[in-house]
Design a protein around this motif. Structure first.
Motif, PDB file in Angstrom:
ATOM      1  N   VAL A 131      38.027  -6.826 -51.444  1.00 35.52           N
ATOM      2  CA  VAL A 131      38.172  -6.436 -50.040  1.00 35.52           C
ATOM      3  C   VAL A 131      37.062  -5.469 -49.646  1.00 35.52           C
ATOM      4  O   VAL A 131      36.385  -5.648 -48.617  1.00 35.52           O
ATOM      5  CB  VAL A 131      39.556  -5.779 -49.799  1.00 35.52           C
ATOM      6  CG1 VAL A 131      39.630  -5.177 -48.398  1.00 35.52           C
ATOM      7  CG2 VAL A 131      40.671  -6.792 -50.001  1.00 35.52           C
ATOM      8  N   ALA A 132      36.829  -4.457 -50.497  1.00 36.70           N
ATOM      9  CA  ALA A 132      35.809  -3.445 -50.168  1.00 36.70           C
ATOM     10  C   ALA A 132      34.419  -4.064 -50.076  1.00 36.70           C
ATOM     11  O   ALA A 132      33.668  -3.764 -49.140  1.00 36.70           O
ATOM     12  CB  ALA A 132      35.831  -2.333 -51.211  1.00 36.70           C
ATOM     13  N   THR A 133      34.084  -4.953 -51.034  1.00 36.15           N
ATOM     14  CA  THR A 133      32.738  -5.546 -50.985  1.00 36.15           C
ATOM     15  C   THR A 133      32.610  -6.495 -49.791  1.00 36.15           C
ATOM     16  O   THR A 133      31.531  -6.600 -49.215  1.00 36.15           O
ATOM     17  CB  THR A 133      32.382  -6.294 -52.283  1.00 36.15           C
ATOM     18  OG1 THR A 133      33.518  -7.003 -52.729  1.00 36.15           O
ATOM     19  CG2 THR A 133      31.943  -5.350 -53.367  1.00 36.15           C
ATOM     20  N   ALA A 136      31.802  -4.396 -46.934  1.00 35.16           N
ATOM     21  CA  ALA A 136      30.416  -3.928 -47.054  1.00 35.16           C
ATOM     22  C   ALA A 136      29.429  -5.011 -46.632  1.00 35.16           C
ATOM     23  O   ALA A 136      28.477  -4.740 -45.896  1.00 35.16           O
ATOM     24  CB  ALA A 136      30.130  -3.490 -48.486  1.00 35.16           C
ATOM     25  N   VAL A 137      29.657  -6.240 -47.075  1.00 39.46           N
ATOM     26  CA  VAL A 137      28.743  -7.332 -46.706  1.00 39.46           C
ATOM     27  C   VAL A 137      28.747  -7.544 -45.200  1.00 39.46           C
ATOM     28  O   VAL A 137      27.702  -7.747 -44.578  1.00 39.46           O
ATOM     29  CB  VAL A 137      29.121  -8.640 -47.436  1.00 39.46           C
ATOM     30  CG1 VAL A 137      28.355  -9.815 -46.868  1.00 39.46           C
ATOM     31  CG2 VAL A 137      28.823  -8.512 -48.914  1.00 39.46           C
ATOM     32  N   MET A 138      29.956  -7.448 -44.600  1.00 33.66           N
ATOM     33  CA  MET A 138      30.019  -7.587 -43.143  1.00 33.66           C
ATOM     34  C   MET A 138      29.241  -6.468 -42.472  1.00 33.66           C
ATOM     35  O   MET A 138      28.529  -6.698 -41.499  1.00 33.66           O
ATOM     36  CB  MET A 138      31.473  -7.575 -42.690  1.00 33.66           C
ATOM     37  CG  MET A 138      32.176  -8.882 -42.935  1.00 33.66           C
ATOM     38  SD  MET A 138      33.697  -8.908 -42.007  1.00 33.66           S
ATOM     39  CE  MET A 138      34.851  -9.156 -43.298  1.00 33.66           C
ATOM     40  N   GLY A 139      29.368  -5.256 -43.014  1.00 35.21           N
ATOM     41  CA  GLY A 139      28.661  -4.112 -42.438  1.00 35.21           C
ATOM     42  C   GLY A 139      27.158  -4.294 -42.444  1.00 35.21           C
ATOM     43  O   GLY A 139      26.490  -4.024 -41.446  1.00 35.21           O
ATOM     44  N   GLY A 198      28.071  -0.122 -44.874  1.00 35.40           N
ATOM     45  CA  GLY A 198      27.909  -1.244 -45.790  1.00 35.40           C
ATOM     46  C   GLY A 198      26.941  -0.935 -46.914  1.00 35.40           C
ATOM     47  O   GLY A 198      27.220  -1.198 -48.087  1.00 35.40           O
ATOM     48  N   ILE A 199      25.806  -0.346 -46.566  1.00 35.84           N
ATOM     49  CA  ILE A 199      24.777  -0.080 -47.581  1.00 35.84           C
ATOM     50  C   ILE A 199      25.261   0.957 -48.582  1.00 35.84           C
ATOM     51  O   ILE A 199      25.076   0.810 -49.794  1.00 35.84           O
ATOM     52  CB  ILE A 199      23.465   0.351 -46.893  1.00 35.84           C
ATOM     53  CG1 ILE A 199      22.840  -0.881 -46.230  1.00 35.84           C
ATOM     54  CG2 ILE A 199      22.498   0.965 -47.901  1.00 35.84           C
ATOM     55  CD1 ILE A 199      21.662  -0.605 -45.382  1.00 35.84           C
TER      56      ILE A 199
ATOM     57  N   PHE B 274      25.697 -13.357 -36.472  1.00 41.27           N
ATOM     58  CA  PHE B 274      26.491 -12.767 -37.554  1.00 41.27           C
ATOM     59  C   PHE B 274      26.694 -13.779 -38.682  1.00 41.27           C
ATOM     60  O   PHE B 274      26.470 -13.481 -39.857  1.00 41.27           O
ATOM     61  CB  PHE B 274      27.837 -12.314 -36.973  1.00 41.27           C
ATOM     62  CG  PHE B 274      28.646 -11.426 -37.880  1.00 41.27           C
ATOM     63  CD1 PHE B 274      28.082 -10.794 -38.980  1.00 41.27           C
ATOM     64  CD2 PHE B 274      29.993 -11.197 -37.604  1.00 41.27           C
ATOM     65  CE1 PHE B 274      28.829  -9.968 -39.800  1.00 41.27           C
ATOM     66  CE2 PHE B 274      30.751 -10.372 -38.420  1.00 41.27           C
ATOM     67  CZ  PHE B 274      30.168  -9.764 -39.522  1.00 41.27           C
ATOM     68  N   ALA B 275      27.081 -14.998 -38.315  1.00 40.65           N
ATOM     69  CA  ALA B 275      27.364 -16.024 -39.326  1.00 40.65           C
ATOM     70  C   ALA B 275      26.123 -16.334 -40.149  1.00 40.65           C
ATOM     71  O   ALA B 275      26.169 -16.360 -41.385  1.00 40.65           O
ATOM     72  CB  ALA B 275      27.885 -17.298 -38.644  1.00 40.65           C
ATOM     73  N   VAL B 276      24.992 -16.532 -39.468  1.00 35.69           N
ATOM     74  CA  VAL B 276      23.764 -16.858 -40.194  1.00 35.69           C
ATOM     75  C   VAL B 276      23.353 -15.691 -41.087  1.00 35.69           C
ATOM     76  O   VAL B 276      22.998 -15.867 -42.259  1.00 35.69           O
ATOM     77  CB  VAL B 276      22.626 -17.210 -39.202  1.00 35.69           C
ATOM     78  CG1 VAL B 276      21.296 -17.301 -39.920  1.00 35.69           C
ATOM     79  CG2 VAL B 276      22.939 -18.517 -38.498  1.00 35.69           C
TER      80      VAL B 276
END
Lengths: 317, 295
Positions: A131-133, A136-139, A198-199, B274-276
């Motif tokens: 969940v946390a990663t 982070a990736v979304m961030g 995220g970073i 965002f998706a890409v």
């Protein structure tokens, strides 16, 4: 230690000269005559020649650069074409708002990043880590200007909880530490916090994982140290690197605020840069970029020195 | 003369060894998340390339009587924009410019940065100092600021936006390429090649390039996500393409007036960016761990 600091400061000098050169050349990189932006469309030849001499555009480039640097050293970054005010005064009146936004965003982003990173690193390869990663990736992947628009849609348009744009009621830009003003800061700060969050989550997670897999942690546990104690060691060991990354992120937020400030009409250096670009106000563009880049250089310097001070392992040559 | 008969000289063909990249490819295909991200990216790319043959509406054809239709309207599955143009068509066509301005700068910077980094790392000495100190100057600018400074000075336009982003990424790739090259240069096999008389160009091409390209490539794929966000960001600011051209960043900007009337449609172009961006990030992560054969 002092030798390291001295060396690091000397190293900054050529960088600063290089930065000044890049900022200076920006105006000459611009297609066409730099005078075009200043001249009225129906200007006579004499007026053009007069202005050319007044701005020094008739001199050789190295001479122009020398004069420009000399003036900049004396606090004169030229005059804004659009407002007629000194560039330095324009930049200084906007920089406070940018710093405030960056610090608020840093507080949110760093706190979330460190917490998520520590938890993810500690519970590595569990669902908590996943969940946390994912967060982070979304961030790190989110186009922050879009995130700003989405937050405005949710909290301003739909829920009507927070104002959508500006830094104060009625478009005023005078700040006060009360709720009326603070609520203008929330959405821009949340938006700019996404990327650093995220970073830093990724950095701290990797650091925590690495440290926990080292032999000394095994030894500490064998010695009978409880998990809280182990955790303290993890934080101590991760701090220098994490701090360096945070310093860099703070610099990015200060210098790269143009998109967020444009979305929220936040009256900082980014919005200033935006208007400089679209009014072809080249002295203002040049001056703002110079101030922001120098800010970034000195912030990096401070971070490096701070890192060397708190981390005894750094004996860099 | 030939005491050895012909057939004896023919060594039985060795079992075809799987090259490094074949192994990496196989490992990558086993990673479900990477495959998913790759498929999504491929679908978006193919849709953008073959947009005229997909049977979607004309992305430029607007109509004042059907502006800002919501998502799910018959014939306009994703609604219509502020000028009544079909959103689905514009999002598909928008991929053309958005992907081009996002990916091309990283590709160009990969070529230039790898070359500069190889030269700096292999030559060392003065040449290294000149290249790497110049790179340091560009690191003194936050990337968003540098991109906007160059774009702002050059003026709006797709070409200028590609140029400015390429300049932003060259120093970053050069720095990685230089450090990888310096690491490889002192390895025994390079020394052996030099001792056996290979000239500099041959050493660089045959012995160095193959060993440094992998790490630089992974680093570059990680930059595509940033590049996509920045390229669309420049368009969002008005420094990229001009209306009525479909491009995700620009669409996000022009639809800002519609956040009250039709918020879902107004947010759609950002979903594409965002998706890409997230797919490129996850794919780059997947590639990195697939290349880490030791694990």
């Amino acid at each position: 230690m002092l030798a390291y600091i001295a060396r690091r400061i000397v190293y900054v000098i050529p960088i600063v000269i290089g930065v000044a050169l890049v900022c200076f050349l920006l105006v000459h990189l611009a297609p066409g005559d730099p005078l075009v932006a200043i001249l009225p469309a129906d200007a006579s030849q004499e007026l053009a020649a007069q202005l050319r001499t007044a701005y020094g555009f008739d001199r050789p480039l190295p001479v122009q650069f020398g004069i420009w640097v000399w003036k900049a050293l004396n606090g004169d970054l030229g005059t804004s074409i659009a407002s007629g005010r000194p560039v330095l005064a324009e930049v200084m009146s906007a920089v406070g708002n940018t710093i405030m936004l960056a610090l608020a965003a840093a507080a949110i982003g760093f706190f979330l990043g460190v917490s998520l990173g520590l938890i993810a690193g500690y519970y590595r390869n569990t669902w908590i880590d996943k969940v946390a990663t994912s967060i982070a990736v979304m961030g790190v992947s989110v186009p922050h200007y879009w995130l700003g628009i989405v937050l405005v849609i949710i909290f301003s348009v739909q829920l009507n909880w927070l104002p959508a744009v500006g830094a104060g009621p009625g478009g005023s830009s005078s700040w006060a530490w009360d709720w009326t003003h603070m609520q203008y800061l929330i959405l821009p700060a949340l938006t700019s916090a996404a990327i650093p969050m995220g970073i830093i989550t990724r950095t701290v997670r990797a650091l925590t994982g690495d440290i926990l897999s080292q032999d000394f942690v095994e030894a500490l546990r064998a010695k009978g140290l409880n998990e809280r104690g182990v955790f303290r060691h993890v934080i101590k060991n991760a701090a220098p690197t994490a701090m360096a990354v945070m310093g860099l992120q703070l610099g990015y937020m200060l210098g790269g605020s143009i998109l967020i400030e444009t979305v929220f009409s936040w009256p900082g250096t980014g919005l200033l840069l935006n208007s400089a670009i679209f009014q072809r106000d080249l002295p203002l563009l040049q001056g703002t970029i110079l101030v922001l880049a120098l800010f970034f250089v000195f912030l990096n310097l401070i971070v490096d020195i701070a890192q060397a001070t708190i981390d005894p392992r750094i004996k860099r040559s | 003369m030939s005491a050895i008969s012909e057939p004896a000289l023919q060594v039985p063909a060795a079992p075809k060894s799987n090259g490094y990249w074949t192994t990496v490819g196989r490992r990558l295909l086993r990673d479900k998340l990477s495959v998913l991200c790759g498929s999504i990216l491929l679908a978006i790319l193919l849709a953008a390339l073959f947009a005229p043959w997909l049977g979607v509406a004309d992305p430029y054809q607007g109509s004042m009587i059907r502006r800002l239709r919501p998502v799910g309207t018959p014939n306009y599955i994703l609604g219509t924009d502020e000028l009544g143009r079909d959103m689905l068509a514009r999002l598909i066509y928008g991929g053309r410019l958005s992907l081009l301005t996002g990916i091309l700068p990283v590709f160009l910077a990969f070529i230039v940065g790898t070359t500069l980094g190889l030269i700096a790392g292999y030559a060392g000495g003065k040449l290294n100092t000149i290249i790497m100190r110049t790179v340091d100057v560009f690191f003194a600018f936050p990337s968003v600021l540098l991109a906007i400074a160059i774009s702002g000075a050059l003026g709006a336009g797709i070409l200028n936006s590609i140029v400015s982003l390429t300049i932003v990424f060259i120093p970053q790739i050069t720095r990685v390429a230089e450090s990888v090259t310096t690491g490889v240069r002192n390895r025994d096999f390079v020394e052996a090649a030099r001792a056996s008389g290979a000239d500099t160009l041959t050493i660089m091409r045959v012995h160095m390039l193959g060993n440094v390209l992998g790490p630089i490539f992974v680093y570059a794929t990680g930059l595509i996500s940033v590049s996509m966000i920045l390229a669309s960001g420049l368009s969002f600011l008005g420094l990229g393409t001009k209306p009525p051209e479909p491009e995700w960043g620009l669409m996000l900007n022009t639809l800002r007036t519609a956040i009250y009337a039709n918020p879902v449609v107004a947010a759609l172009p950002g979903v594409m960016i965002f998706a890409v961006s997230i797919c490129f990030n996850l794919l780059s992560d997947g590639l990195r761990s697939a290349m880490d054969i030791r694990n």
